[in-house]
Design an enzyme around this catalytic site. Sequence first.
Site, PDB file in Angstrom:
ATOM      1  CD  GLN A 201      54.432 -32.595 -72.659  1.00 11.65           C
ATOM      2  OE1 GLN A 201      53.824 -33.484 -72.090  1.00 11.65           O
ATOM      3  NE2 GLN A 201      54.876 -31.510 -72.004  1.00 11.65           N
ATOM      4  CB  ALA A 242      45.952 -35.700 -70.293  1.00 12.28           C
ATOM      5  CG  HIS A 243      50.944 -34.703 -70.135  1.00 18.54           C
ATOM      6  ND1 HIS A 243      51.813 -33.647 -70.340  1.00 18.54           N
ATOM      7  CD2 HIS A 243      49.999 -34.235 -69.291  1.00 18.54           C
ATOM      8  CE1 HIS A 243      51.399 -32.617 -69.647  1.00 18.54           C
ATOM      9  NE2 HIS A 243      50.318 -32.935 -69.012  1.00 18.54           N
ATOM     10  CG  ASN A 244      53.342 -37.873 -67.533  1.00 18.49           C
ATOM     11  OD1 ASN A 244      53.424 -36.757 -68.023  1.00 18.49           O
ATOM     12  ND2 ASN A 244      54.297 -38.767 -67.626  1.00 18.49           N
ATOM     13  CB  SER A 262      49.692 -36.766 -63.494  1.00 18.69           C
ATOM     14  OG  SER A 262      50.757 -36.243 -64.253  1.00 18.69           O
TER      15      SER A 262
END
Lengths: 350, 350, 350
Positions: A201, A242-244, A262
């Site tokens: 990441q 969460a990521h993005n 995302s």
Amino acid sequence: MMRTDTGYTLGAIVERFGGELIGDADIVVNQVAPLSSALSGHISFLTNPKYRRQLQDCKASAVILSVAEHDATDMPRILSDNPYAYFAKVSGLLNPKRAEAPGIHSTAVIDQTASIPASVTIGAFAFVGASVKVGEHAVIGSGCHLGEGVEVGDDSLFYPQVVVYQGCVIGKRAILHSGVVIGADGFGIAMENGCWIKVPQIGRVVIGDDVEIGANTTVDRGALDDTIIEDGVKLDNQIQVAHNVRIGAHTAMAGCVGIAGSAKIGKHCTVGGGAVILGHLEIVDRVNISAGTLVTKSITKVGTYTSVMPFSMHQDWLKNAAHLRHLDKMAEKLSELEKKISELERKNLE
Amino acid sequence: MMRTDTGYTLGAIVERFGGELIGDADIVVNQVAPLSSALSGHISFLTNPKYRRQLQDCKASAVILSVAEHDATDMPRILSDNPYAYFAKVSGLLNPKRAEAPGIHSTAVIDQTASIPASVTIGAFAFVGASVKVGEHAVIGSGCHLGEGVEVGDDSLFYPQVVVYQGCVIGKRAILHSGVVIGADGFGIAMENGCWIKVPQIGRVVIGDDVEIGANTTVDRGALDDTIIEDGVKLDNQIQVAHNVRIGAHTAMAGCVGIAGSAKIGKHCTVGGGAVILGHLEIVDRVNISAGTLVTKSITKVGTYTSVMPFSMHQDWLKNAAHLRHLDKMAEKLSELEKKISELERKNLE
Amino acid sequence: MMRTDTGYTLGAIVERFGGELIGDADIVVNQVAPLSSALSGHISFLTNPKYRRQLQDCKASAVILSVAEHDATDMPRILSDNPYAYFAKVSGLLNPKRAEAPGIHSTAVIDQTASIPASVTIGAFAFVGASVKVGEHAVIGSGCHLGEGVEVGDDSLFYPQVVVYQGCVIGKRAILHSGVVIGADGFGIAMENGCWIKVPQIGRVVIGDDVEIGANTTVDRGALDDTIIEDGVKLDNQIQVAHNVRIGAHTAMAGCVGIAGSAKIGKHCTVGGGAVILGHLEIVDRVNISAGTLVTKSITKVGTYTSVMPFSMHQDWLKNAAHLRHLDKMAEKLSELEKKISELERKNLE
């Protein structure tokens, strides 16, 4: 409720925040309090008409009211178009952020390449890594960990035991509560032959100005690009971002919300407690998600969205729940009956 | 996204990970990037055909594709049966785990009976209790707490502020993110005369090899026997694993999942975000639980399972939700109508 | 499972906790264990008749049974009206709270105005602020943070890395697990011109006696008045308790529960894992909320309440879920059919 040291006259308050004062401008108030428990020296407020009756016995020295309620009491009062926001500002005036003596606690470990202005306060057992930049008047609580290259804006306040992983950026006037973790790895895994391979990441978390993040909330770093939280976002406790993910400016989320990877959330949205928003979808500006709702698709239209199973006594639920597994059959039966009735009607007409 | 120091030629990559190279083997790449933002020196990837169009303007030096997409671009490219896993491996090569200088920070408190090889890194303010055994090349971040008798396998990485209670065992190559708590007491209480009596939790948590656990996730110790997490399990953030749960090898769970006591989850399962699995049930191998689903019974058959109330505009939901409380009556009415129609049909035939 | 150092005779146990002993009073037991894995020296228990068969091969030295099961085995046995509570007490006897040597670790930072009796244990890297009062025999784990003016009752046990914000009060015999955050700001924000204004949170958290709080659970301080947790409440991990909530005495909540602001929960309630209770509502005493249930209204009647969508194979769910969005139309159709049938019946009678 703590008593504040200094008071303000109603005149000084109206001078500062506007509103119409009805009553003696020299009255001094030194704390806010609810109608039901306010005492002399307190300023109270009425934002919900259902509590209007509490004005009768209210012992406060003054009260903040909407313009519509201007004659609901004879008490000294300030009229405002937005009495709750007015109250928030008065409370902020009477309860300023604790002034911390600037300085670095002797037990803190600070990398020599970190940039820490003299106006900053750093608590006991804090760890500040290489190349970290902390803004003016920031307060880093005891036991906080700022990884390599982290940037923290002016006037930010980190309560004890916040962790920020390397490279993440946090804007001005941030408030991060204890147990917040910013920049841990997003959940990126690829399947090969029945085993998971970790996807590094390598993005960051970038947080705008005036963001508050509640206790034990987590915001993961991006997989490739960054996770973004825009200006003025307010996150309650125990939230997972969460990521993005991108959260638009001035969006607020209540506790225990989960946002999958995302997802793009618009500006000026609200998300109720325990809601879950799935990944790779978009929600436009000014959307309200009800508490406990699972959002499974993009939302392209302003409005309030809900997916809640109404609760009931368990024995009633049991009776109804049985049919939830068989709605398809109910619908089929209904169609069959429709056909049969049409047939009967046709025959009756013959 | 950080730029890596060293690059690899496409030839070296294919030699290491296999796949078919179409293009110049001497091209050097030093970072991974998405198709849309990749620059020269980057290697990108296409795993979802819906992004195929982005290949046209992609500025990457190379791209990873599935064999089926071999002529989707003229760029230098590596063909793989599993391009996402291939990308994960390339990214892992270009973004290796940070090398930490071995050694124990001067502020760490280490019990003299702990076993800490010279290859281990221990951060500031870490606490390592009596009889702890840490494996070779492990990294214990700042502020971590390892209780008495804890064992940590070789090459494990604990980010700052992980807590492991006494006696718990963690395998090799573990990655534990900040705020993880391993081995707190399970929720064991017995009712007597209206008061709860604590049931001591005397089991441990035993975690296999290659397990990653996300930020602020909690795994409770067993009541009598141990809580078990098998090899290769991947847990995202904010997950709660109760006492005496067993999670089978290579199972992955997204954020905010809750697993109640003594649930046995099979191998190679996936659990979507916010799902809740009740206690004392069993789920066989290779089961997928959808996000937001509440699992109330054992699952004995491979497949995907879901219990989600679809979301809708609040006013539409209101209209439908009213009926959810009365499905039983709807079903009754339907049966009555069926009878009446049969009766009518019978009469019409007479 | 750890073996305890000292054993007790069955005679001594019965003398202490009551119950009827059948068998040799001089038999010594030194640990509790499940029927299936117990060995000589262990005392086991049967609380669920479905495990009765395991008595046959049980190798324990003794077993705790309900009075009804008095002849289910020939083993030495103790009969009790409440064998699970009896077992809890025996386990507590055999597994007492770890005795910690009193004293303050040399690395801890203690404000000179804090009141710390000599019987207290304070771990490494703990921070104790001004005017804190810690009760006799309390244990404050490594890395804990007690803000200014915090009070901790006698015999309380804080595991490592608990944070208590300024002014909060915790009763006697509390057990707070790692990652617990008590007294962070409640989520109080007021909207003005599209931006959120922070409402200072000037109440406290006040926690009664005999309360246990699980790992990474958060309890927010009140906005104006206090957030209250009464005596004997047991909270599992990852729970969020918002500002101005009141949880009645002896109520127990499983993991991942979220309780919104100003909710009043009665005494002797139970709340299942992942349930969400909305704000500004009241739940009377002795209510049980099922796991995963969203409580949207006050509950005024004792009972069990549920709002769960049953789970099923995904393909079955798909078929049924489609109709969930159209229940209103189904109900309409049903009404139409009813009318048509009445019409047909009327005609048939003519």
